[in-house]
Design a protein around this motif. Structure first.
Motif, PDB file in Angstrom:
ATOM      1  N   PRO A 130       8.764  19.794   2.049  1.00  0.00           N
ATOM      2  CA  PRO A 130       7.622  20.623   1.657  1.00  0.00           C
ATOM      3  C   PRO A 130       6.819  21.095   2.863  1.00  0.00           C
ATOM      4  O   PRO A 130       6.748  20.420   3.885  1.00  0.00           O
ATOM      5  N   ARG A 131       6.235  22.276   2.726  1.00  0.00           N
ATOM      6  CA  ARG A 131       5.377  22.860   3.756  1.00  0.00           C
ATOM      7  C   ARG A 131       4.246  23.601   3.051  1.00  0.00           C
ATOM      8  O   ARG A 131       4.426  24.070   1.925  1.00  0.00           O
ATOM      9  N   LEU A 132       3.157  23.732   3.714  1.00  0.00           N
ATOM     10  CA  LEU A 132       2.054  24.522   3.204  1.00  0.00           C
ATOM     11  C   LEU A 132       1.820  25.655   4.198  1.00  0.00           C
ATOM     12  O   LEU A 132       1.524  25.403   5.368  1.00  0.00           O
TER      13      LEU A 132
ATOM     14  N   MET B 238       0.838  -1.168   0.000  1.00  0.00           N
ATOM     15  CA  MET B 238       0.000   0.000   0.000  1.00  0.00           C
ATOM     16  C   MET B 238       0.891   1.241   0.000  1.00  0.00           C
ATOM     17  O   MET B 238       1.828   1.356   0.781  1.00  0.00           O
ATOM     18  N   THR B 239       0.589   2.191  -0.863  1.00  0.00           N
ATOM     19  CA  THR B 239       1.354   3.419  -0.974  1.00  0.00           C
ATOM     20  C   THR B 239       0.961   4.385   0.138  1.00  0.00           C
ATOM     21  O   THR B 239      -0.218   4.610   0.393  1.00  0.00           O
ATOM     22  N   GLN B 240       1.969   4.956   0.789  1.00  0.00           N
ATOM     23  CA  GLN B 240       1.704   5.929   1.842  1.00  0.00           C
ATOM     24  C   GLN B 240       1.333   7.271   1.214  1.00  0.00           C
ATOM     25  O   GLN B 240       1.946   7.702   0.240  1.00  0.00           O
ATOM     26  N   ARG B 241       0.329   7.919   1.758  1.00  0.00           N
ATOM     27  CA  ARG B 241      -0.104   9.208   1.236  1.00  0.00           C
ATOM     28  C   ARG B 241       0.925  10.298   1.542  1.00  0.00           C
ATOM     29  O   ARG B 241       1.583  10.278   2.567  1.00  0.00           O
ATOM     30  N   TYR B 242       1.014  11.228   0.641  1.00  0.00           N
ATOM     31  CA  TYR B 242       1.857  12.403   0.791  1.00  0.00           C
ATOM     32  C   TYR B 242       1.356  13.217   1.977  1.00  0.00           C
ATOM     33  O   TYR B 242       0.160  13.459   2.111  1.00  0.00           O
ATOM     34  N   GLN B 243       2.256  13.627   2.845  1.00  0.00           N
ATOM     35  CA  GLN B 243       1.889  14.473   3.972  1.00  0.00           C
ATOM     36  C   GLN B 243       2.829  15.664   4.019  1.00  0.00           C
ATOM     37  O   GLN B 243       3.993  15.568   3.661  1.00  0.00           O
ATOM     38  N   VAL B 244       2.288  16.760   4.477  1.00  0.00           N
ATOM     39  CA  VAL B 244       3.051  18.002   4.500  1.00  0.00           C
ATOM     40  C   VAL B 244       2.775  18.737   5.817  1.00  0.00           C
ATOM     41  O   VAL B 244       1.675  18.670   6.357  1.00  0.00           O
ATOM     42  N   THR B 245       3.778  19.412   6.330  1.00  0.00           N
ATOM     43  CA  THR B 245       3.608  20.255   7.508  1.00  0.00           C
ATOM     44  C   THR B 245       2.831  21.499   7.106  1.00  0.00           C
ATOM     45  O   THR B 245       3.103  22.106   6.072  1.00  0.00           O
ATOM     46  N   VAL B 246       1.864  21.883   7.927  1.00  0.00           N
ATOM     47  CA  VAL B 246       1.082  23.096   7.678  1.00  0.00           C
ATOM     48  C   VAL B 246       1.508  24.158   8.686  1.00  0.00           C
ATOM     49  O   VAL B 246       1.480  23.924   9.890  1.00  0.00           O
ATOM     50  N   ASP B 247       1.923  25.310   8.160  1.00  0.00           N
ATOM     51  CA  ASP B 247       2.283  26.467   8.967  1.00  0.00           C
ATOM     52  C   ASP B 247       1.173  27.503   8.819  1.00  0.00           C
ATOM     53  O   ASP B 247       0.651  27.699   7.724  1.00  0.00           O
ATOM     54  N   VAL B 248       0.838  28.180   9.901  1.00  0.00           N
ATOM     55  CA  VAL B 248      -0.177  29.228   9.859  1.00  0.00           C
ATOM     56  C   VAL B 248       0.477  30.534  10.297  1.00  0.00           C
ATOM     57  O   VAL B 248       1.134  30.596  11.337  1.00  0.00           O
TER      58      VAL B 248
END
Length: 151
Positions: A85-87, A1-11
């Motif tokens: 990567p970050r959002l 099973m492929t792991q989903r892409y995850q990204v750190t979210v900064d506010v």
């Protein structure tokens, strides 16, 4: 099973007082100490981006921002120089309760009001990207990615 892409979210919170915005001088954090950034932080589990903006403003600069006074400013999909990567979700507010103070002296050396168009040269580039996109009316933009991604 492929792991989903995850990204750190900064506010990030852009506090506007006339044509000035509030910046925090990073200190004792281990990341970009000696550089200015906006009041900001990481999104926590089970927290909305709006709740995060309100929490960070309270924790870092001791003010209360009503959710109705937060305006969406921009979103930055950032790639750090280390390839992480970050959002970044940026909000703007020109109304809040209380006077901003350095509420985290272990992470911040000072607060500074700076003209929107003339940020200090030692402002974190990711922060500059978000502020620039906000001023240019860009809803969603990129920062740090190779040019080929910007299609």
């Amino acid at each position: 099973m492929t792991q989903r892409y995850q990204v750190t979210v900064d506010v990030h919170v852009i506090l506007e007082r006339g044509s000035d915005i509030l910046l925090c001088l990073r200190d004792g954090t281990g990341y970009r100490d000696g550089w200015y950034c906006l009041p900001s932080g990481h999104l926590e589990a089970d927290e909305t981006v709006v709740a995060c903006a309100i929490r960070e403003a309270r924790e870092e600069i001791g003010i209360t921002v009503d959710r109705r006074d937060l305006r969406p400013a921009t979103v930055v999909h950032h790639l750090s120089p280390e390839g992480r990567p970050r959002l970044g979700v940026f909000f703007a507010a020109s109304r809040w309760y209380g006077e901003p103070v350095n509420a985290e002296p272990g992470k911040c050396a000072e607060l500074r009001w700076a003209p929107l168009g003339t940020l200090p040269s030692n402002t974190v580039p990711y922060t500059v990207a978000g502020i620039t996109q906000y001023l240019d009316g860009v809803g969603v933009g990129l920062h740090g990615w190779p040019e080929l991604v910007d299609a």
